[in-house]
Design a protein around this motif. Sequence first.
Motif, PDB file in Angstrom:
ATOM      1  N   LEU A 238       9.245 -14.684 -29.400  1.00  0.00           N
ATOM      2  CA  LEU A 238       8.374 -15.818 -29.093  1.00  0.00           C
ATOM      3  C   LEU A 238       7.738 -15.712 -27.707  1.00  0.00           C
ATOM      4  O   LEU A 238       6.945 -16.577 -27.333  1.00  0.00           O
ATOM      5  CB  LEU A 238       9.180 -17.128 -29.152  1.00  0.00           C
ATOM      6  N   GLN A 239       8.101 -14.653 -26.973  1.00  0.00           N
ATOM      7  CA  GLN A 239       7.636 -14.487 -25.587  1.00  0.00           C
ATOM      8  C   GLN A 239       7.970 -15.735 -24.757  1.00  0.00           C
ATOM      9  O   GLN A 239       7.161 -16.227 -23.972  1.00  0.00           O
ATOM     10  CB  GLN A 239       6.136 -14.191 -25.543  1.00  0.00           C
ATOM     11  N   LEU A 240       9.181 -16.195 -24.947  1.00  0.00           N
ATOM     12  CA  LEU A 240       9.638 -17.416 -24.281  1.00  0.00           C
ATOM     13  C   LEU A 240      10.135 -17.086 -22.879  1.00  0.00           C
ATOM     14  O   LEU A 240      10.921 -16.157 -22.682  1.00  0.00           O
ATOM     15  CB  LEU A 240      10.773 -18.039 -25.104  1.00  0.00           C
ATOM     16  N   ASP A 241       9.655 -17.823 -21.891  1.00  0.00           N
ATOM     17  CA  ASP A 241      10.081 -17.635 -20.514  1.00  0.00           C
ATOM     18  C   ASP A 241      11.509 -18.150 -20.369  1.00  0.00           C
ATOM     19  O   ASP A 241      11.784 -19.330 -20.586  1.00  0.00           O
ATOM     20  CB  ASP A 241       9.146 -18.404 -19.565  1.00  0.00           C
ATOM     21  N   ARG A 242      12.421 -17.266 -20.002  1.00  0.00           N
ATOM     22  CA  ARG A 242      13.826 -17.655 -19.927  1.00  0.00           C
ATOM     23  C   ARG A 242      14.094 -18.646 -18.803  1.00  0.00           C
ATOM     24  O   ARG A 242      15.130 -19.327 -18.806  1.00  0.00           O
ATOM     25  CB  ARG A 242      14.711 -16.412 -19.769  1.00  0.00           C
ATOM     26  N   ARG A 243      13.198 -18.745 -17.831  1.00  0.00           N
ATOM     27  CA  ARG A 243      13.354 -19.773 -16.801  1.00  0.00           C
ATOM     28  C   ARG A 243      13.239 -21.161 -17.417  1.00  0.00           C
ATOM     29  O   ARG A 243      13.911 -22.102 -16.975  1.00  0.00           O
ATOM     30  CB  ARG A 243      12.306 -19.571 -15.706  1.00  0.00           C
ATOM     31  N   ALA A 244      12.409 -21.285 -18.450  1.00  0.00           N
ATOM     32  CA  ALA A 244      12.309 -22.559 -19.163  1.00  0.00           C
ATOM     33  C   ALA A 244      13.607 -22.860 -19.904  1.00  0.00           C
ATOM     34  O   ALA A 244      14.059 -24.013 -19.957  1.00  0.00           O
ATOM     35  CB  ALA A 244      11.137 -22.529 -20.138  1.00  0.00           C
ATOM     36  N   VAL A 245      14.216 -21.824 -20.482  1.00  0.00           N
ATOM     37  CA  VAL A 245      15.493 -22.005 -21.179  1.00  0.00           C
ATOM     38  C   VAL A 245      16.571 -22.428 -20.183  1.00  0.00           C
ATOM     39  O   VAL A 245      17.385 -23.318 -20.465  1.00  0.00           O
ATOM     40  CB  VAL A 245      15.913 -20.711 -21.904  1.00  0.00           C
ATOM     41  N   ALA A 246      16.591 -21.800 -18.995  1.00  0.00           N
ATOM     42  CA  ALA A 246      17.564 -22.172 -17.971  1.00  0.00           C
ATOM     43  C   ALA A 246      17.392 -23.635 -17.570  1.00  0.00           C
ATOM     44  O   ALA A 246      18.379 -24.364 -17.399  1.00  0.00           O
ATOM     45  CB  ALA A 246      17.404 -21.267 -16.746  1.00  0.00           C
ATOM     46  N   CYS A 247      16.129 -24.081 -17.441  1.00  0.00           N
ATOM     47  CA  CYS A 247      15.877 -25.480 -17.092  1.00  0.00           C
ATOM     48  C   CYS A 247      16.329 -26.422 -18.207  1.00  0.00           C
ATOM     49  O   CYS A 247      16.885 -27.491 -17.943  1.00  0.00           O
ATOM     50  CB  CYS A 247      14.390 -25.694 -16.799  1.00  0.00           C
ATOM     51  N   ALA A 248      16.098 -26.025 -19.461  1.00  0.00           N
ATOM     52  CA  ALA A 248      16.523 -26.852 -20.588  1.00  0.00           C
ATOM     53  C   ALA A 248      18.045 -26.971 -20.630  1.00  0.00           C
ATOM     54  O   ALA A 248      18.593 -28.059 -20.853  1.00  0.00           O
ATOM     55  CB  ALA A 248      15.998 -26.268 -21.899  1.00  0.00           C
ATOM     56  N   LEU A 249      18.747 -25.857 -20.402  1.00  0.00           N
ATOM     57  CA  LEU A 249      20.207 -25.880 -20.421  1.00  0.00           C
ATOM     58  C   LEU A 249      20.763 -26.717 -19.269  1.00  0.00           C
ATOM     59  O   LEU A 249      21.656 -27.549 -19.462  1.00  0.00           O
ATOM     60  CB  LEU A 249      20.748 -24.451 -20.331  1.00  0.00           C
ATOM     61  N   THR A 250      20.234 -26.515 -18.062  1.00  0.00           N
ATOM     62  CA  THR A 250      20.739 -27.249 -16.901  1.00  0.00           C
ATOM     63  C   THR A 250      20.474 -28.746 -17.035  1.00  0.00           C
ATOM     64  O   THR A 250      21.304 -29.574 -16.630  1.00  0.00           O
ATOM     65  CB  THR A 250      20.095 -26.704 -15.617  1.00  0.00           C
ATOM     66  N   PHE A 251      19.326 -29.102 -17.594  1.00  0.00           N
ATOM     67  CA  PHE A 251      19.045 -30.514 -17.853  1.00  0.00           C
ATOM     68  C   PHE A 251      20.141 -31.125 -18.723  1.00  0.00           C
ATOM     69  O   PHE A 251      20.670 -32.201 -18.423  1.00  0.00           O
ATOM     70  CB  PHE A 251      17.697 -30.658 -18.560  1.00  0.00           C
ATOM     71  N   GLY A 252      20.493 -30.444 -19.805  1.00  0.00           N
ATOM     72  CA  GLY A 252      21.506 -30.968 -20.716  1.00  0.00           C
ATOM     73  C   GLY A 252      22.905 -30.973 -20.138  1.00  0.00           C
ATOM     74  O   GLY A 252      23.761 -31.757 -20.560  1.00  0.00           O
ATOM     75  N   LEU A 253      23.164 -30.104 -19.147  1.00  0.00           N
ATOM     76  CA  LEU A 253      24.489 -30.037 -18.540  1.00  0.00           C
ATOM     77  C   LEU A 253      24.691 -31.074 -17.436  1.00  0.00           C
ATOM     78  O   LEU A 253      25.824 -31.317 -17.022  1.00  0.00           O
ATOM     79  CB  LEU A 253      24.721 -28.636 -17.958  1.00  0.00           C
ATOM     80  N   ILE A 254      23.607 -31.686 -16.947  1.00  0.00           N
ATOM     81  CA  ILE A 254      23.715 -32.621 -15.822  1.00  0.00           C
ATOM     82  C   ILE A 254      23.357 -34.059 -16.208  1.00  0.00           C
ATOM     83  O   ILE A 254      24.116 -34.996 -15.934  1.00  0.00           O
ATOM     84  CB  ILE A 254      22.814 -32.156 -14.655  1.00  0.00           C
ATOM     85  N   THR A 255      22.201 -34.248 -16.845  1.00  0.00           N
ATOM     86  CA  THR A 255      21.685 -35.595 -17.087  1.00  0.00           C
ATOM     87  C   THR A 255      22.659 -36.486 -17.864  1.00  0.00           C
ATOM     88  O   THR A 255      22.849 -37.658 -17.498  1.00  0.00           O
ATOM     89  CB  THR A 255      20.337 -35.530 -17.820  1.00  0.00           C
ATOM     90  N   PRO A 256      23.301 -36.008 -18.943  1.00  0.00           N
ATOM     91  CA  PRO A 256      24.195 -36.902 -19.694  1.00  0.00           C
ATOM     92  C   PRO A 256      25.350 -37.453 -18.881  1.00  0.00           C
ATOM     93  O   PRO A 256      25.699 -38.629 -19.010  1.00  0.00           O
ATOM     94  CB  PRO A 256      24.688 -36.013 -20.850  1.00  0.00           C
TER      95      PRO A 256
END
Length: 447
Positions: free
Chosen positions: A141-159
């Motif tokens: 998908l040519q997905l930027d892994r920095r976006a994946v890191a941001c998505a993961l960190t969001f889910g690990l902190i916000t809840p």
Amino acid sequence: MNAVLLSLVVLFGLSLLRVNVIFSMLTAAVVGGLTGGLGMTHMVEVFTEGLKDNASIALSYALLGAFAAGLTETGLPERLVKRAVRLVSGKQPGDTPRAAARYGVLVAIAFIACLSQNAIPVHIAFIPVLIPPLLALFNSLQLDRRAVACALTFGLITPYMFLPVGFGAIFHETVVSNMTMNGLTVNASMLPKAMMIPAAGMVVGLMTALALSYRKPRTYSVVTESAAGAGMGEAEAAESRTGAGGTWAGLGAVAAMLAVQLSTGSMIYGAAAGLAVLLITRVIAWSRADRVLTDGMRSMAYIGFVMMSASGLGAVLRETGHIESLVQAAVHTVGDNRALAALLMLAIGLLVTLGIGSSFSTIPLIATVFVPLCIELGFSPLATVALIGTAAALGDAGSPASDSTLGPTAGLNADGRHDHIWDTCIPTFLHYNVPLLLFGFIAAMVL
């Protein structure tokens, strides 16, 4: 010179130069301890004593890594990846469907990460199971892994900041108990309301990262013998070897891990229960068990060592007494200026959490001085809760020593194509700490 500030400058300077995180923290502890007047012998004793604070966490991560490796033997991750690939394939003839697929994957990852903190509190245990097999999909998908890191960190902190269940219940209770201990009686029901505005800042950061900063396609070179490729090959072999029975055994192992962890509150026994199911069902052949489990432990043990080193560094910084002097200096600087006081308290929380790597460990350090200061300056109880909760959470994203950044890196760097500092820490720092500073300040002023 304040020992805490100098130690953190050394830590981040070495980290930005891509010096090993553990070595950076060892050096920072020496600089902080000697600057704080501890002496080399006393500094080493304090650091060594502090290591045990996170020893159980290190063992938990090692066992979770072994469980993740054992789960790969069932072929379950490979089946999930193939289903995801089939859902995406056939919908990528043009740029628009491919972009839609990228956003769909990122939203799904953020949602799963959120569940890991509250509904199914396994924390970062899901990352080594889910992310490495998905790297091939990310590449397609040519997905930027920095976006994946941001998505993961969001889910690990916000809840945990906002929701009072799972790890959130621990965070909220820690805030309440330390505030009450220092002279301001509050209750846990105030936390969701107080942290609503700061949590909105996290949402803004996530949307900025996904929709603006890392929206463009990014190509990663593929190494045929990379860790991810080897993992995928082993998963395919496991799928053909175990068949549907392996899938059911994998699901049973996940259920056993969750049941034991939720009933005992121990990640160690939860991971051990999952491994026991895999061994009893012979999904992991006895001839391969030692190698599979050892390799799995190795993949996550590094995170445990970093957490232990961060605990030792935190103990040294506390022993110097310079955390309190740093806060007191801020108190004398602000006078009766509430706005400036709020900004300085948030900034101090950011510095302390960045260095220690644990928002939970930051709360006792800052509540001692922040609570009396807030009372003296006339902050409401809700505003005080928002300040302390946000000051503690600040720095969890972006800290080289935080499991909220170490976990994403461990999964995304399975093929050696993701840098911890430049691809995880700096992107998450910019997209979460900056909004948290702004929205935490707003919460302090309006509540």
